[in-house]
Write a protein that holds these residues in place. Sequence first.
Motif, mmCIF file in Angstrom:
data_model
loop_
_atom_site.group_PDB
_atom_site.id
_atom_site.type_symbol
_atom_site.label_atom_id
_atom_site.label_comp_id
_atom_site.label_asym_id
_atom_site.label_seq_id
_atom_site.Cartn_x
_atom_site.Cartn_y
_atom_site.Cartn_z
ATOM 1 N N THR A 112 0.833 -1.239 0.097
ATOM 2 C CA THR A 112 0.041 -0.028 -0.149
ATOM 3 C C THR A 112 0.641 1.284 0.135
ATOM 4 N N LEU A 113 2.004 1.198 0.742
ATOM 5 C CA LEU A 113 2.710 2.416 0.807
ATOM 6 C C LEU A 113 3.519 2.513 -0.609
ATOM 7 N N ALA A 114 3.765 1.387 -1.373
ATOM 8 C CA ALA A 114 4.269 1.826 -2.483
ATOM 9 C C ALA A 114 3.291 2.193 -3.798
ATOM 10 N N LEU A 115 1.894 1.852 -3.585
ATOM 11 C CA LEU A 115 1.057 2.425 -4.345
ATOM 12 C C LEU A 115 0.872 3.738 -4.055
ATOM 13 N N SER A 116 1.091 4.278 -2.771
ATOM 14 C CA SER A 116 0.675 5.922 -2.483
ATOM 15 C C SER A 116 1.790 6.656 -3.162
ATOM 16 N N GLY A 117 2.885 6.103 -3.635
ATOM 17 C CA GLY A 117 3.745 7.074 -4.445
ATOM 18 C C GLY A 117 5.116 7.172 -3.633
ATOM 19 N N MET A 118 5.363 6.412 -2.558
ATOM 20 C CA MET A 118 6.447 6.598 -1.719
ATOM 21 C C MET A 118 7.765 6.070 -2.577
ATOM 22 N N THR A 119 8.727 6.635 -2.378
ATOM 23 C CA THR A 119 10.092 6.339 -3.054
ATOM 24 C C THR A 119 10.546 5.435 -2.253
ATOM 25 N N MET A 120 10.894 4.294 -2.550
ATOM 26 C CA MET A 120 11.251 2.990 -1.658
ATOM 27 C C MET A 120 12.600 2.045 -2.012
ATOM 28 N N MET A 121 13.377 1.855 -1.136
ATOM 29 C CA MET A 121 14.584 0.810 -1.437
ATOM 30 C C MET A 121 14.216 -0.342 -0.448
ATOM 31 N N VAL A 122 14.211 -1.567 -1.032
ATOM 32 C CA VAL A 122 13.821 -2.646 -0.304
ATOM 33 C C VAL A 122 14.700 -3.794 -0.452
ATOM 34 N N VAL A 123 15.521 -4.123 0.842
ATOM 35 C CA VAL A 123 16.402 -5.106 0.742
ATOM 36 C C VAL A 123 15.590 -6.283 1.224
ATOM 37 N N THR A 124 15.547 -7.488 0.248
ATOM 38 C CA THR A 124 14.341 -8.467 0.684
ATOM 39 C C THR A 124 14.846 -9.845 0.209
ATOM 40 N N HIS A 125 14.335 -10.841 0.477
ATOM 41 C CA HIS A 125 14.180 -12.402 0.267
ATOM 42 C C HIS A 125 13.246 -12.473 -0.360
ATOM 43 N N GLU A 126 11.990 -11.966 -0.226
ATOM 44 C CA GLU A 126 10.505 -12.264 -0.700
ATOM 45 C C GLU A 126 10.619 -11.949 -2.154
ATOM 46 N N MET A 127 10.515 -12.972 -3.218
ATOM 47 C CA MET A 127 10.683 -12.831 -4.407
ATOM 48 C C MET A 127 9.232 -12.429 -5.134
ATOM 49 N N GLY A 128 8.330 -13.012 -4.292
ATOM 50 C CA GLY A 128 6.802 -12.639 -4.903
ATOM 51 C C GLY A 128 6.712 -11.120 -4.564
ATOM 52 N N PHE A 129 7.212 -10.517 -3.513
ATOM 53 C CA PHE A 129 7.243 -8.945 -3.336
ATOM 54 C C PHE A 129 7.972 -8.370 -4.595
ATOM 55 N N ALA A 130 9.265 -8.832 -4.792
ATOM 56 C CA ALA A 130 9.886 -7.927 -5.836
ATOM 57 C C ALA A 130 9.247 -8.201 -7.005
ATOM 58 N N LYS A 131 8.684 -9.326 -7.548
ATOM 59 C CA LYS A 131 8.178 -9.631 -8.802
ATOM 60 C C LYS A 131 6.884 -8.621 -8.853
ATOM 61 N N GLU A 132 6.188 -8.373 -7.660
ATOM 62 C CA GLU A 132 4.914 -7.712 -7.814
ATOM 63 C C GLU A 132 5.000 -6.272 -7.642
ATOM 64 N N VAL A 133 5.667 -5.745 -6.786
ATOM 65 C CA VAL A 133 5.917 -4.552 -6.584
ATOM 66 C C VAL A 133 6.878 -3.582 -7.107
ATOM 67 N N ALA A 134 8.019 -4.187 -7.541
ATOM 68 C CA ALA A 134 9.340 -3.601 -7.734
ATOM 69 C C ALA A 134 9.230 -2.885 -9.003
ATOM 70 N N ASP A 135 9.557 -1.597 -9.320
ATOM 71 C CA ASP A 135 9.911 -0.990 -10.650
ATOM 72 C C ASP A 135 11.214 -1.492 -11.134
ATOM 73 N N ARG A 136 12.053 -1.749 -10.309
ATOM 74 C CA ARG A 136 13.203 -2.268 -10.966
ATOM 75 C C ARG A 136 14.082 -2.977 -9.735
ATOM 76 N N ILE A 137 14.615 -3.756 -10.339
ATOM 77 C CA ILE A 137 15.500 -4.993 -9.167
ATOM 78 C C ILE A 137 17.121 -4.537 -9.378
ATOM 79 N N ILE A 138 17.578 -4.738 -8.368
ATOM 80 C CA ILE A 138 19.109 -4.761 -8.324
ATOM 81 C C ILE A 138 19.846 -5.909 -7.937
ATOM 82 N N PHE A 139 20.541 -6.492 -8.530
ATOM 83 C CA PHE A 139 21.243 -7.673 -7.962
ATOM 84 C C PHE A 139 22.875 -7.385 -7.539
ATOM 85 N N MET A 140 22.959 -7.457 -6.425
ATOM 86 C CA MET A 140 24.552 -7.038 -6.001
ATOM 87 C C MET A 140 25.185 -8.592 -5.555
#
Lengths: 507, 269, 607
Positions: B210-238
């Motif tokens: 919901t926070l992402a949908l409200s237009g917040m700029t977000m940087m998320v470090v996570t292991h939740e791939m579902g979340f990454a696929k669904e919400v991310a505009d961009r994925i950075i792999f390090m």
Amino acid sequence: MTAPTTQERVSHRVPLWRDVVVLKWVTQVVLLAVVLSAMWFLATQAGDNLRARNIVSTFDFLERPIDIQLSEGIDTKPDTGARALWTGMVNTLRMSIAGILFATLLGIVVGLARLSDNWLISRLASTWIETLRNIPLLVQIAFYFSVLTTLPRVGLGTGPINGWFHISNKGISMPRVFIADGFYQWLTVVGVGAVAAHYVRRHRQRIQDETGAMTSPILWGMGTVALFGVIGIFVHPVFSWLGVPLGAIADLLDSLPVIAPQILFSVIALGAAARWITRFLSAHRSARGHLSISDDDWFRIAFATLAALAVVVMLVRWTGFSSWTLNSGRDLFEVLENKFDVDGAARPFDAMRPDIIQKGKFPNYGKSGLTMSIGFAAVFFGVVFYTSAFIGENVRGGILAVPKGQSEAAMAVGLGRGQILRHVVLPQAVRIILPPTGNQYLNLLKNTSLAVAVGYSEIVQVGQTTFNQTGMTLPVVVIWMLFYLSCSLSISVVVNWFNVRMKLVER
Amino acid sequence: MTDAATEPTAEPMSEPAAGQTRDLSNARDMIVCEDVSKWYGDFQALDGISTTIKEQEVVVVLGPSGSGKSTWIRCINRLEVHQEGRIVVDDVELTNDLRNIEQIRSEVGMVFQQFNLFPHLKVIDNVSLAPIWVRKKPRVEAEEQAMALLERVGIPEQAHKYPGQLSGGQQQRVAIARALAMEPRIMLFDEVTSALDPEMVKEVLDIMKTLALSGMTMMVVTHEMGFAKEVADRIIFMEEGQIVEQGTPQHFFENPTEDRTKLFLSQIL
Amino acid sequence: MSEFTGLGADLGMSTGTIPAVASPQTPKLPPREWVRANLFSSPFNSVLTVVSSLIILAITRGLLSFIFNPQRQWDATATNLRLLMTQAYPEEQYLRIWVSVAVILTLTGLSLAVWRAGSAVSIANVGRRLLSFGCTLALFALLAPFSARATIIWLLIAVAVAGGGGTLRRLADSERTISTLALVLIGLSGLVGSLWVVPYGNHTFELHRTPRVIAEPGTVALSTKFPWTIMLLIAVAAYFLGTYLRDRGSLNATRTTLALLWLLMPPVLLYLVLRDPDFDMGHVFGTDIPIFLACAVLGGALLNWLARPSTGEIGRIVAALVLIAAFATFLTPMRMIVRLDLLMLAAFALAAPTFSGGPRARRNYVIGWLGLLGVMSWLVTAVNTPSTIEVPGQFFLGGLSLTLMVAIFTIVISFPLGLALALARTSNMPIFRLLATWFIEFVRGVPMITILIFFSIMVPLFLPPGMHLSEVAAVIIGYSLFSAAYLAENVRGGLQSVTRGQHEAAEAVGMTTSQKTMFIVLPQALRVSIPPLVGHCIGVFKETSLLAIIGLFDVLYIARNVMPNQTEFMGSTKENILFVSLIYWLFCYQMSKASQRLEQRTGLGER
């Protein structure tokens, strides 16, 4: 995707009053300046006041004759201030070492009793602990002293075991074993024995590892030392030739100029600093050679350099330290030379029974027995009982802190009660018990200073008498502080060394 | 926020915009990193990170543990200090300048893996403490705002409890509310679901969505791939302190170019 | 259960009262099985039990015959109670002492009620303890070297106590409880009541101008029974006032006020009530009050401006200027009070951004400044005003009151000092860390007596000409520095227990270092440090006995060096020291028990 230039309102120069690094160091330097100037202010103030009272604080009184009577010690009528203070230091150390030894033993007993299954014993131990640690040590010492002073006088044929053990208002006197002229040669023999024992132990251990037979290597090692000890009693004069090389070293030290230790210590200080800095830098260098050093790291480097330079400056400025090391080194080796330079008839040990002599109106203890004066006894019982209560609590806490699962697991693999205690519970408990007990040793050392209240001549009492006579308060206080700091430091070092060893054993 | 570009998966949270990514190329630059490097002693944690994050963009950072993800986002609000390169957040460069640090800290919210709630303060005080003392808001106003935020994360009834009395998921939601109370423009999430029991992960992820949908700029470090696929505009792999690959979720999960990325994906999927 | 009744209970087993003392948490066993399990579980244990009970009997017998030996001069302590408590405080001014006691008791009563101290114990449990106490008493009566008549009287008392306990235990059902405070009240009432019946200390003493103290016949109980009754009533009234405030008023405000009153109490009692300062009103109105007003108004206005969030960086520069001005005053001749005021203003100015905010926050900040300034100005004036109390010797307090005063002042002064040292030692500023570490390790490496001797002799030398400091004040300064180093180590343990995550969370929401320390780190660290801090307070109290060595008239010095020299009580040292031990033991044991209870209570509430 590369970052496009942004329309920053960023200036690359950070104003000084907003730079966190600058602010951090300015704050510290200002505080340092305040502390230093406050100290300088107090020092000049004290200097003025002392001058107004015509007191010049120097350490000269150490060399000058002094009229002082000490209650006991290596020299009860010392001729110089230094000798008096030295006697006080030895008395403090005597009390501390005896106290630490007995407090540890009693503390272990109290702690184990506290854990006993027997309800009566454990209540007795907890009464002991709760009573003793909630009464100030000084009050306890004063009480023991007041009880001891009202004991009956010394009389010929008194004491619980006549001729062997006497208790009176002059103290407690018992037989003693003391080291005689042949002791150092005998000690050398034992040293050789220790080296031999090391090899014997290793050899037995190897046999045990290879064949699995119980060869009790430690017992063998100890047996070897004991054997050498017994043999040494008869053959120790063979080492009397050691006096010659020791004398040569003493002569060498005597002939060295003062500049030699100055150079030696300077090189050591500078070398240590340089070594530390290069190691520090190489630890902060990445594989690609990049050096990442923060402001704190710069401070460390600067501090190491400054410390080394300060040592050098002090060595040059105060030559006294260098000549003192030379002289005391020479004295040490001269003493050793004399110790070895005795004829073969000397025995390593001697033993004597207490005697009672009557010089004037009242009988008193003679010099032959080991006599605890009532001052010594009051302080000794005070610190031993008081500290044993704290050590007992540490022991109890440490053993309780070993998880129950540990002994259950040991029981499951079939170890017996004693084996569990020795191989499983104690090694873990000691690791927990040791640090707070080390603290108690430090406290005991410092608490021996309460002897000043009952007139036992330890360093504080001697110092107080000395400055009352000479007016040299400040120098005496400096000597006190240096003495106690170095003793505390030594105890910490020993305890830490044990601690580290224990941790290694654990792994 | 009509162009919210998330893949329509199990739960459609918003209008589906399948296969499309938002066009953020005209948006303002929010975080700019130029050649950022950092060392711990002789260990290099960050090795020349360069990227730009736009306003309203949601970036998910992936990578094996020890790859420098956490170090990087902790550099962005200066919990760690980078040693080389530049980091510019909302047109303010992170330097030793006290004013810049204060400004960035209060504009960047952060949520931690271990929640890090203040255990000696009630939930409502946890949320309102910083607005009162940092933003200098009157207490009444700050507490009203805190209640509103607690309602937004769904736990207004817990306001007068202590953090220790809450479940992990509830604590993490309080932590999000606490970060939001400073009205940040950027939110950083450092493995926020890693310490949670599995059944509590969803309640936290939902709030992040919901926070992402409200237009917040977000940087998320996570292991939740579902979340990454669904919400991310961009994925950075390090990996090993470097950005190996970055792109849209579609690109990243379906045809990664780098071998290391493929290896990583094969290990976790 | 006190240790002595515990010991008695050990002995009581032979009379068949073991179940009475079995601790409530263990399942109750029948006497026979309990004895077997705890005393005769193995042959070795049986031997231990027999041997140790013989030893205990012998020790008890020895102790009792020591205490009840007709040669013991217990009259010495009874007669000299006033000397032991307040040394030579003049009798005509004794009302001041009673007022101080009343103030302390009032605050205690209020606090007990407001903080809901005390817990409930079941009446059956009380009965059980009485029973075991009675049995112990009976055993003591049998062991003590009494005459046959005395033994019978003591035995009767013991039987009455035990019988009462036994009946209580049997009659009261296990649900019925009684508050521990009520029990304490009953005990104290009994003690105070006994003053009206028993003429304790039928000697009185007379102080002469010379340090010699001569005891004369009289009655201590007569002179104190009336005041002590009033004190008890005051304490009870304060308790009920406290319950009223707790239930009606705002709890937090009451608690804050009480805490402030506790902090203010020691200096007010000492400098205003006990010392009876002879204020020079001309000086007070002509100099002190104008300086205070000027500082209050100007400082208040400045702080009000600095605490505005909009002031920004100019505020920091102004604060730095105030600090420089404060230090500059030390270079020019100036009144000490002005220097101190400026230093304090500088500290407040530097801290202003931390506490800045809306009008309410600013008002609170300025009020804090005014309060602290007022207290400090008054303190400086009071300290520099001569006392009208005239006593032989150099300080107007002595005995237990001196011990308590030194202990309380040391703790109050060393607390902020120790806190600052601990913060410096754990800070990320290397020079702070170095200075703090050196200081702490230096002080911890040397015995306290050397520091006390150093301060009592050397402080006069460090003072600028014209300034004087009493020996007691010098000793308190030295003792505070000493105690601060140890306190810092206790607090450091607490500071290290605050996790890295807490620091990061506070930084991430934008708090400055001082805000983080104030609101996040210190509250958590101090909570963890409460048990070691209480231990530290016990230590400080115990070590006040060292004052005797440097010749201050503390309770031990009086017991050792004054009372045994009174003509009536020659050589009464042992008895006196035993009495002093009892005083110290009661204080320390109660404090350590209280700390254990506190630990259990807070341990439950936390996390």
